[in-house]
Design an enzyme around this catalytic site. Structure first.
Site, PDB file in Angstrom:
ATOM      1  CE  LYS A 119     -20.400  -3.977  29.861  1.00  0.00           C
ATOM      2  NZ  LYS A 119     -19.567  -2.758  29.827  1.00  0.00           N
ATOM      3  NE  ARG A 150     -11.018  -4.142  29.245  1.00  0.00           N
ATOM      4  CZ  ARG A 150     -12.285  -3.769  29.080  1.00  0.00           C
ATOM      5  NH1 ARG A 150     -13.228  -4.237  29.873  1.00  0.00           N
ATOM      6  NH2 ARG A 150     -12.629  -2.945  28.120  1.00  0.00           N
ATOM      7  NE  ARG A 177     -11.471  -5.965  25.159  1.00  0.00           N
ATOM      8  CZ  ARG A 177     -12.711  -5.716  25.583  1.00  0.00           C
ATOM      9  NH1 ARG A 177     -13.133  -6.240  26.737  1.00  0.00           N
ATOM     10  NH2 ARG A 177     -13.525  -4.966  24.886  1.00  0.00           N
TER      11      ARG A 177
HETATM   12  P1  ADP Z   1     -16.429  -3.888  31.285  1.00  0.00           P
HETATM   13  O1  ADP Z   1     -16.660  -5.390  31.185  1.00  0.00           O
HETATM   14  O2  ADP Z   1     -17.627  -3.168  31.820  1.00  0.00           O
HETATM   15  O3  ADP Z   1     -15.931  -3.279  30.018  1.00  0.00           O
HETATM   16  P2  ADP Z   1     -14.266  -4.619  33.131  1.00  0.00           P
HETATM   17  O4  ADP Z   1     -14.962  -5.422  34.173  1.00  0.00           O
HETATM   18  O5  ADP Z   1     -13.419  -5.369  32.175  1.00  0.00           O
HETATM   19  O6  ADP Z   1     -15.291  -3.645  32.362  1.00  0.00           O
HETATM   20  O7  ADP Z   1     -13.404  -3.509  33.897  1.00  0.00           O
HETATM   21  C1  ADP Z   1     -12.615  -2.573  33.145  1.00  0.00           C
HETATM   22  C2  ADP Z   1     -11.292  -2.362  33.888  1.00  0.00           C
HETATM   23  O8  ADP Z   1     -11.554  -1.670  35.112  1.00  0.00           O
HETATM   24  C3  ADP Z   1     -10.588  -3.665  34.270  1.00  0.00           C
HETATM   25  O9  ADP Z   1      -9.215  -3.476  34.109  1.00  0.00           O
HETATM   26  C4  ADP Z   1     -10.972  -3.873  35.738  1.00  0.00           C
HETATM   27  O10 ADP Z   1      -9.942  -4.558  36.447  1.00  0.00           O
HETATM   28  C5  ADP Z   1     -11.147  -2.440  36.246  1.00  0.00           C
HETATM   29  N1  ADP Z   1     -12.218  -2.312  37.246  1.00  0.00           N
HETATM   30  C6  ADP Z   1     -13.396  -2.990  37.283  1.00  0.00           C
HETATM   31  N2  ADP Z   1     -14.131  -2.591  38.346  1.00  0.00           N
HETATM   32  C7  ADP Z   1     -13.421  -1.623  38.972  1.00  0.00           C
HETATM   33  C8  ADP Z   1     -13.627  -0.817  40.136  1.00  0.00           C
HETATM   34  N3  ADP Z   1     -14.763  -0.922  40.867  1.00  0.00           N
HETATM   35  N4  ADP Z   1     -12.677   0.066  40.480  1.00  0.00           N
HETATM   36  C9  ADP Z   1     -11.531   0.177  39.745  1.00  0.00           C
HETATM   37  N5  ADP Z   1     -11.261  -0.548  38.648  1.00  0.00           N
HETATM   38  C10 ADP Z   1     -12.190  -1.446  38.251  1.00  0.00           C
HETATM   39  P1  AMP Z   2     -17.045  -6.150  25.252  1.00  0.00           P
HETATM   40  O1  AMP Z   2     -16.155  -7.309  25.559  1.00  0.00           O
HETATM   41  O2  AMP Z   2     -18.428  -6.320  25.796  1.00  0.00           O
HETATM   42  O3  AMP Z   2     -16.412  -4.834  25.620  1.00  0.00           O
HETATM   43  O4  AMP Z   2     -17.224  -6.140  23.664  1.00  0.00           O
HETATM   44  C1  AMP Z   2     -16.115  -5.950  22.805  1.00  0.00           C
HETATM   45  C2  AMP Z   2     -16.609  -5.658  21.387  1.00  0.00           C
HETATM   46  O5  AMP Z   2     -17.323  -6.800  20.871  1.00  0.00           O
HETATM   47  C3  AMP Z   2     -17.576  -4.486  21.233  1.00  0.00           C
HETATM   48  O6  AMP Z   2     -16.931  -3.219  21.168  1.00  0.00           O
HETATM   49  C4  AMP Z   2     -18.264  -4.854  19.904  1.00  0.00           C
HETATM   50  O7  AMP Z   2     -17.428  -4.597  18.797  1.00  0.00           O
HETATM   51  C5  AMP Z   2     -18.397  -6.375  20.034  1.00  0.00           C
HETATM   52  N1  AMP Z   2     -19.672  -6.729  20.696  1.00  0.00           N
HETATM   53  C6  AMP Z   2     -19.837  -7.364  21.896  1.00  0.00           C
HETATM   54  N2  AMP Z   2     -21.134  -7.518  22.189  1.00  0.00           N
HETATM   55  C7  AMP Z   2     -21.818  -6.960  21.155  1.00  0.00           C
HETATM   56  C8  AMP Z   2     -23.207  -6.771  20.877  1.00  0.00           C
HETATM   57  N3  AMP Z   2     -24.156  -7.184  21.741  1.00  0.00           N
HETATM   58  N4  AMP Z   2     -23.554  -6.160  19.722  1.00  0.00           N
HETATM   59  C9  AMP Z   2     -22.617  -5.752  18.842  1.00  0.00           C
HETATM   60  N5  AMP Z   2     -21.296  -5.869  19.053  1.00  0.00           N
HETATM   61  C10 AMP Z   2     -20.885  -6.466  20.193  1.00  0.00           C
END
Ligand code: ADP
Ligand code: AMP
Length: 214
Positions: free
Chosen positions: A13, A127, A160
């Protein structure tokens, strides 16, 4: 264009959102990024949120909803936004509907990134994030040009605290129980756009653009 991007933790995302907001010239509203900024600034809200985040649990609804409402009321949201990481359950989705209605806005589409579960832990635990600008990398799938350094701003990359296997598995469990039901919520409203997230990052972007612009 007012959009929402959803999918399980590690689906991509944030990666897609970073590029999509540049291409569409809209505002990126990521609740996870907002909490991470609050933690960095050491605010009371940030410290409270960290307790939940480190365990992979959801921050209480009233905290998140209040924060998003305040953000949506800022003037740059009127020109279009991409919500990322919000809503994460039906209560938050209903609050969002009401808030948007009260300011005369509505959602144009919900991008749902679909990735097989077995790939998600590897994506999330590998990540790396830029401490300065928040850009996202991966130790194998999206390497920076220089190890540990952000391509965009030269900032330091870090892992993270909730990207360890225990917290990721908990986040996946919560996603299944609380967030996945939103796929039905938005399907009923005719908004869902399913995108295959199990492809190269560029190909996922291409599919998103084709889908939302058609
Ligand atoms: P989310 O926001 O959904 O938690 P991220 O965009 O941070 O996910 O992506 C999670 C990890 O996967 C990151 O390290 C990113 O670089 C990697 N990633 C994202 N999209 C892809 C893809 N299409 N193929 C392989 N790795 C990906
Ligand atoms: P994310 O960066 O989207 O993976 O979010 C990291 C963390 O932030 C999550 O695991 C939750 O602990 C908190 N968080 C982010 N968005 C929300 C939401 N909409 N509701 C509750 N917790 C959230």
């Amino acid at each position: 264009m007012n959009l929402l991007i959803m999918g399980p933790p590690g689906a991509g995302k944030g990666t897609q959102a970073e590029e999509l907001v540049k291409r569409l010239g809209i505002t990126h509203i990521s609740t996870g990024d907002m909490f991470r900024s609050a933690i960095k600034e050491g605010t009371e809200m940030g410290l409270k949120a960290k307790e939940y985040m480190d365990k992979g649990e959801l921050v209480p609804d009233y905290v998140v909803v209040g924060m998003v409402k305040e953000r949506l009321f800022q003037s740059d949201s009127v020109c279009g936004f991409l919500l990322d990481g919000f809503p994460r359950n039906v209560v938050q989705a209903e609050e969002l509907d009401e808030t948007l209605k009260s300011i005369g806005l509505s959602l144009n589409g919900v991008i749902n990134i679909v990735v097989p579960r077995e790939k998600l832990v590897e994506r999330a635990t590998g990540r790396r994030i830029c401490r300065t600008c928040g850009a996202s990398y991966h130790v194998s799938f999206k390497k920076p040009r220089e190890e540990g350094i952000c391509d965009n701003c030269g900032g330091e990359l870090y892992q993270r605290s909730d990207d360890n296997e225990t917290a990721v598995n908990n986040r996946l469990y919560i996603y299944e129980a609380s967030t996945k039901p939103l796929i039905d919520y938005y399907t009923t409203r005719g908004l869902i756009r399913n995108i295959d997230g199990d492809q190269d990052i560029d190909k996922v972007m291409e599919d998103i653009l084709k889908n939302i612009c058609s």
